[in-house]
Design an enzyme around this catalytic site. Structure first.
Site, PDB file in Angstrom:
ATOM      1  N   PRO A 114       1.783 -23.470  15.777  1.00  0.00           N
ATOM      2  CA  PRO A 114       0.980 -24.278  16.709  1.00  0.00           C
ATOM      3  C   PRO A 114       0.572 -23.483  17.946  1.00  0.00           C
ATOM      4  CG  PRO A 114       2.996 -25.428  16.067  1.00  0.00           C
ATOM      5  CD  PRO A 114       3.134 -24.011  15.603  1.00  0.00           C
ATOM      6  N   CYS A 152      43.112 -11.688  15.736  1.00  0.00           N
ATOM      7  CA  CYS A 152      44.259 -11.282  14.910  1.00  0.00           C
ATOM      8  C   CYS A 152      45.495 -11.396  15.800  1.00  0.00           C
ATOM      9  CB  CYS A 152      44.106  -9.852  14.421  1.00  0.00           C
ATOM     10  SG  CYS A 152      45.636  -9.193  13.682  1.00  0.00           S
ATOM     11  N   GLY A 173       6.062 -19.641  11.899  1.00  0.00           N
ATOM     12  CA  GLY A 173       7.021 -20.077  12.912  1.00  0.00           C
ATOM     13  C   GLY A 173       7.769 -18.958  13.584  1.00  0.00           C
ATOM     14  N   THR A 174       7.074 -17.858  13.856  1.00  0.00           N
ATOM     15  CA  THR A 174       7.719 -16.772  14.600  1.00  0.00           C
ATOM     16  C   THR A 174       6.818 -16.289  15.732  1.00  0.00           C
ATOM     17  OG1 THR A 174       8.779 -14.604  14.487  1.00  0.00           O
ATOM     18  CG2 THR A 174       6.900 -14.971  13.007  1.00  0.00           C
ATOM     19  N   HIS A 180      18.632 -11.174   9.454  1.00  0.00           N
ATOM     20  CA  HIS A 180      19.495 -11.193  10.648  1.00  0.00           C
ATOM     21  C   HIS A 180      20.835 -11.876  10.406  1.00  0.00           C
ATOM     22  CE1 HIS A 180      15.581 -10.728  13.198  1.00  0.00           C
ATOM     23  NE2 HIS A 180      15.910  -9.637  12.579  1.00  0.00           N
ATOM     24  N   ASN A 200      15.800 -16.180  10.355  1.00  0.00           N
ATOM     25  CA  ASN A 200      16.699 -17.277  10.713  1.00  0.00           C
ATOM     26  C   ASN A 200      18.099 -17.063  10.157  1.00  0.00           C
ATOM     27  OD1 ASN A 200      14.385 -18.246  11.830  1.00  0.00           O
ATOM     28  ND2 ASN A 200      14.010 -19.770  10.236  1.00  0.00           N
ATOM     29  N   VAL A 201      19.066 -17.497  10.933  1.00  0.00           N
ATOM     30  CA  VAL A 201      20.478 -17.384  10.531  1.00  0.00           C
ATOM     31  C   VAL A 201      21.021 -18.760  10.154  1.00  0.00           C
ATOM     32  CG1 VAL A 201      20.866 -15.334  11.950  1.00  0.00           C
ATOM     33  CG2 VAL A 201      21.175 -17.614  12.968  1.00  0.00           C
ATOM     34  N   ASP A 202      20.107 -19.752   9.961  1.00  0.00           N
ATOM     35  CA  ASP A 202      20.532 -21.151   9.780  1.00  0.00           C
ATOM     36  C   ASP A 202      20.781 -21.541   8.323  1.00  0.00           C
ATOM     37  OD1 ASP A 202      17.112 -22.212  10.547  1.00  0.00           O
ATOM     38  OD2 ASP A 202      17.975 -21.542   8.640  1.00  0.00           O
TER      39      ASP A 202
HETATM   40  C1  BV8 Z   1      17.399  -2.698  15.571  1.00  0.00           C
HETATM   41  C2  BV8 Z   1      20.385 -12.993  15.116  1.00  0.00           C
HETATM   42  C3  BV8 Z   1      17.946  -0.410  15.146  1.00  0.00           C
HETATM   43  C4  BV8 Z   1      21.278 -13.296  16.266  1.00  0.00           C
HETATM   44  C5  BV8 Z   1      18.397 -11.923  16.049  1.00  0.00           C
HETATM   45  C6  BV8 Z   1      10.456  -1.831  18.511  1.00  0.00           C
HETATM   46  C7  BV8 Z   1       9.765  -2.282  19.591  1.00  0.00           C
HETATM   47  C8  BV8 Z   1      10.447  -3.009  20.610  1.00  0.00           C
HETATM   48  C9  BV8 Z   1      11.828  -3.287  20.517  1.00  0.00           C
HETATM   49  C10 BV8 Z   1      12.498  -2.828  19.430  1.00  0.00           C
HETATM   50  C11 BV8 Z   1      11.831  -2.095  18.445  1.00  0.00           C
HETATM   51  N1  BV8 Z   1      12.733  -1.794  17.498  1.00  0.00           N
HETATM   52  C12 BV8 Z   1      13.962  -2.280  17.866  1.00  0.00           C
HETATM   53  C13 BV8 Z   1      13.837  -2.919  19.043  1.00  0.00           C
HETATM   54  C14 BV8 Z   1      14.897  -3.578  19.746  1.00  0.00           C
HETATM   55  C15 BV8 Z   1      15.100  -5.045  19.300  1.00  0.00           C
HETATM   56  C16 BV8 Z   1      13.874  -5.882  19.569  1.00  0.00           C
HETATM   57  O1  BV8 Z   1      13.084  -6.179  18.687  1.00  0.00           O
HETATM   58  N2  BV8 Z   1      13.751  -6.298  20.827  1.00  0.00           N
HETATM   59  C17 BV8 Z   1      12.582  -7.149  21.200  1.00  0.00           C
HETATM   60  C18 BV8 Z   1      13.062  -8.510  21.611  1.00  0.00           C
HETATM   61  C19 BV8 Z   1      11.849  -6.487  22.320  1.00  0.00           C
HETATM   62  N3  BV8 Z   1      15.433  -5.105  17.877  1.00  0.00           N
HETATM   63  C20 BV8 Z   1      16.743  -4.937  17.534  1.00  0.00           C
HETATM   64  O2  BV8 Z   1      17.642  -4.724  18.331  1.00  0.00           O
HETATM   65  C21 BV8 Z   1      17.050  -5.031  16.041  1.00  0.00           C
HETATM   66  N4  BV8 Z   1      17.894  -3.938  15.641  1.00  0.00           N
HETATM   67  O3  BV8 Z   1      16.254  -2.426  15.837  1.00  0.00           O
HETATM   68  O4  BV8 Z   1      18.359  -1.783  15.167  1.00  0.00           O
HETATM   69  C22 BV8 Z   1      18.269   0.050  16.482  1.00  0.00           C
HETATM   70  C23 BV8 Z   1      19.590   0.287  16.740  1.00  0.00           C
HETATM   71  C24 BV8 Z   1      19.904   0.810  18.025  1.00  0.00           C
HETATM   72  C25 BV8 Z   1      18.910   0.940  19.035  1.00  0.00           C
HETATM   73  C26 BV8 Z   1      17.585   0.605  18.721  1.00  0.00           C
HETATM   74  C27 BV8 Z   1      17.254   0.155  17.453  1.00  0.00           C
HETATM   75  C28 BV8 Z   1      17.864  -6.320  15.738  1.00  0.00           C
HETATM   76  C29 BV8 Z   1      17.022  -7.518  15.965  1.00  0.00           C
HETATM   77  C30 BV8 Z   1      17.773  -8.765  15.468  1.00  0.00           C
HETATM   78  C31 BV8 Z   1      18.440  -9.506  16.597  1.00  0.00           C
HETATM   79  N5  BV8 Z   1      19.028 -10.764  16.092  1.00  0.00           N
HETATM   80  N6  BV8 Z   1      18.979 -13.041  15.546  1.00  0.00           N
HETATM   81  C32 BV8 Z   1      21.204 -14.734  16.693  1.00  0.00           C
HETATM   82  O5  BV8 Z   1      20.461 -15.519  16.076  1.00  0.00           O
HETATM   83  O6  BV8 Z   1      21.928 -15.074  17.621  1.00  0.00           O
HETATM   84  S1  BV8 Z   1      16.758 -11.997  16.600  1.00  0.00           S
HETATM   85  C33 BV8 Z   1      16.449 -13.691  16.813  1.00  0.00           C
HETATM   86  O7  BV8 Z   1      15.387 -13.735  17.740  1.00  0.00           O
HETATM   87  C34 BV8 Z   1      15.935 -14.416  15.595  1.00  0.00           C
HETATM   88  O8  BV8 Z   1      16.591 -14.028  14.415  1.00  0.00           O
HETATM   89  C35 BV8 Z   1      14.453 -14.019  15.589  1.00  0.00           C
HETATM   90  O9  BV8 Z   1      14.282 -12.776  15.002  1.00  0.00           O
HETATM   91  C36 BV8 Z   1      14.174 -13.875  17.051  1.00  0.00           C
HETATM   92  C37 BV8 Z   1      13.555 -15.133  17.571  1.00  0.00           C
HETATM   93  O10 BV8 Z   1      12.232 -15.064  17.249  1.00  0.00           O
HETATM   94  P1  BV8 Z   1      11.542 -16.313  16.469  1.00  0.00           P
HETATM   95  O11 BV8 Z   1      12.355 -16.617  15.255  1.00  0.00           O
HETATM   96  O12 BV8 Z   1      10.152 -15.962  16.354  1.00  0.00           O
HETATM   97  O13 BV8 Z   1      11.796 -17.552  17.455  1.00  0.00           O
HETATM   98  P2  BV8 Z   1      11.075 -17.851  18.850  1.00  0.00           P
HETATM   99  O14 BV8 Z   1      11.899 -18.882  19.501  1.00  0.00           O
HETATM  100  O15 BV8 Z   1      10.774 -16.597  19.566  1.00  0.00           O
HETATM  101  O16 BV8 Z   1       9.634 -18.462  18.422  1.00  0.00           O
HETATM  102  C38 BV8 Z   1       9.571 -19.629  17.650  1.00  0.00           C
HETATM  103  C39 BV8 Z   1       8.115 -19.755  17.238  1.00  0.00           C
HETATM  104  O17 BV8 Z   1       7.993 -20.909  16.418  1.00  0.00           O
HETATM  105  C40 BV8 Z   1       7.146 -19.935  18.426  1.00  0.00           C
HETATM  106  O18 BV8 Z   1       6.049 -19.040  18.260  1.00  0.00           O
HETATM  107  C41 BV8 Z   1       6.704 -21.401  18.297  1.00  0.00           C
HETATM  108  O19 BV8 Z   1       5.362 -21.571  18.720  1.00  0.00           O
HETATM  109  C42 BV8 Z   1       6.834 -21.611  16.800  1.00  0.00           C
HETATM  110  N7  BV8 Z   1       6.997 -23.010  16.383  1.00  0.00           N
HETATM  111  C43 BV8 Z   1       7.653 -23.995  17.051  1.00  0.00           C
HETATM  112  N8  BV8 Z   1       7.609 -25.150  16.285  1.00  0.00           N
HETATM  113  C44 BV8 Z   1       6.945 -24.836  15.135  1.00  0.00           C
HETATM  114  C45 BV8 Z   1       6.564 -23.468  15.177  1.00  0.00           C
HETATM  115  N9  BV8 Z   1       5.891 -22.868  14.183  1.00  0.00           N
HETATM  116  C46 BV8 Z   1       5.571 -23.635  13.074  1.00  0.00           C
HETATM  117  N10 BV8 Z   1       5.917 -24.943  12.951  1.00  0.00           N
HETATM  118  C47 BV8 Z   1       6.586 -25.578  13.950  1.00  0.00           C
HETATM  119  N11 BV8 Z   1       6.912 -26.868  13.820  1.00  0.00           N
END
Ligand code: BV8
Length: 245
Positions: free
Chosen positions: A217, A150, A190-191, A121, A104-106
């Site tokens: 959940p 700038c 929560g991820t 992140h 989280n970035v919050d």
């Molecule tokens: C990188 C900041 C090196 C910005 C974010 C390996 C395999 C596949 C892909 C990759 C890999 N390695 C790298 C990649 C590429 C990519 C990636 O992972 N792509 C995925 C999507 C396929 N990763 C990257 O690019 C990373 N960098 O690897 O650099 C590199 C360099 C060059 C080329 C290649 C590699 C950088 C990743 C970071 C990106 N920045 N955030 C911003 O916020 O704007 S990611 C952002 O999305 C968040 O930070 C978080 O990480 C993600 C969101 O996921 P969640 O937090 O899980 O949120 P989501 O909404 O999905 O789910 C919420 C969950 O909460 C749900 O499950 C829900 O049921 C649950 N929930 C809801 N209510 C509740 C609850 N749980 C509990 N209680 C509740 N009440």
């Protein structure tokens, strides 16, 4: 009988070291939309990876800046919830028994009193220059605008977050990996577990023999390596699991 929340509470009480990985869901009960939910209204037609990348920012700086400004506005009203507070209290009581890693970035973990939260992140509340700053960039306040720039060379300000395709801060990733390597229990809270390398930390914990507990959940990508999945909201579950430890 599959282990339930009582067993996990006992595991947490006995654990020498607990690693915790959180995502947007831990802040949902603070009114912060999860990552996928943040795509409401104007931004609903975009895929997050279309907005949270350097190339998107260079192509549509105003659109992407507005999205972050919108998220900042939403965040300004948010307070840490019982889940953040339970983790902070555990960390204050047992500083050497917890490694808290967040996607989280919050800043809500830090706001709950956990300054040493490992923010993989970055932070939504910090800006920096898009291109390496020249002398002119830091010699005067940025010129207001969407985004601010700038006034001399036009360098853009950008949110202090890690965009897709960008490397994570090496020190943060190393600290997270070190905490996971020494944990005997890992809470994955929560991820959706879709973003790497963050999600890879849960696999690392599983591989080194730690018990992995998913608190969500809904089903997630990481359920398949979990010893237990607690289908509960984190603000309810975490106080129960951690408060006696
Ligand atoms: C990188 C900041 C090196 C910005 C974010 C390996 C395999 C596949 C892909 C990759 C890999 N390695 C790298 C990649 C590429 C990519 C990636 O992972 N792509 C995925 C999507 C396929 N990763 C990257 O690019 C990373 N960098 O690897 O650099 C590199 C360099 C060059 C080329 C290649 C590699 C950088 C990743 C970071 C990106 N920045 N955030 C911003 O916020 O704007 S990611 C952002 O999305 C968040 O930070 C978080 O990480 C993600 C969101 O996921 P969640 O937090 O899980 O949120 P989501 O909404 O999905 O789910 C919420 C969950 O909460 C749900 O499950 C829900 O049921 C649950 N929930 C809801 N209510 C509740 C609850 N749980 C509990 N209680 C509740 N009440």
């Amino acid at each position: 009988m599959t282990a339930g929340r009582d067993s996990v509470r006992a595991w947490a009480a006995e654990a020498r070291h607990i690693a915790v990985l959180t995502g947007a869901g831990v802040s949902a009960e603070s009114g912060v939309p999860t990552f996928r939910d943040a795509l409401t209204g104007l931004w609903a037609q975009f895929d997050p990876q279309e907005l949270a990348t350097e190339s998107a920012y260079r192509a549509h700086p105003e659109r992407v800046w507005d999205w972050y400004a919108h998220r900042r506005t939403m965040l300004a009203k948010a307070l840490p919830n019982a889940g953040h507070l339970a983790l902070a209290r555990f960390g204050q009581t047992h500083p050497d028994r917890l490694t808290l890693v967040t996607q989280n970035v919050d800043g809500l973990h830090q706001g709950a009193g956990q300054p040493e939260t490992i923010a993989l992140h970055g932070s939504l509340m910090e800006d920096r220059w898009l291109d390496a700053p020249r002398a002119c960039c830091n010699s005067q306040p940025p010129q207001e605008g969407r985004p601010p720039v700038c006034a001399t060379c036009g360098n853009l300000r950008r949110p202090g977050v890690v965009w897709f395709g960008e490397n994570l801060p090496p020190a943060a990733l190393a600290a997270a990996e070190a905490g996971v390597a020494r944990c005997d229990v890992m809470l994955v809270v929560g991820t959706s577990g879709q973003v790497y390398p963050a999600a890879g930390l849960a696999f690392a914990a599983h591989q080194q023999g730690a018990r992995v507990v998913v608190i969500n959940p809904e089903t997630t990508e990481l359920d398949r390596i979990a010893d237990v999945c607690l289908r509960e909201p984190s603000a309810i579950c975490l106080p129960f699991l951690l408060e006696s430890s």
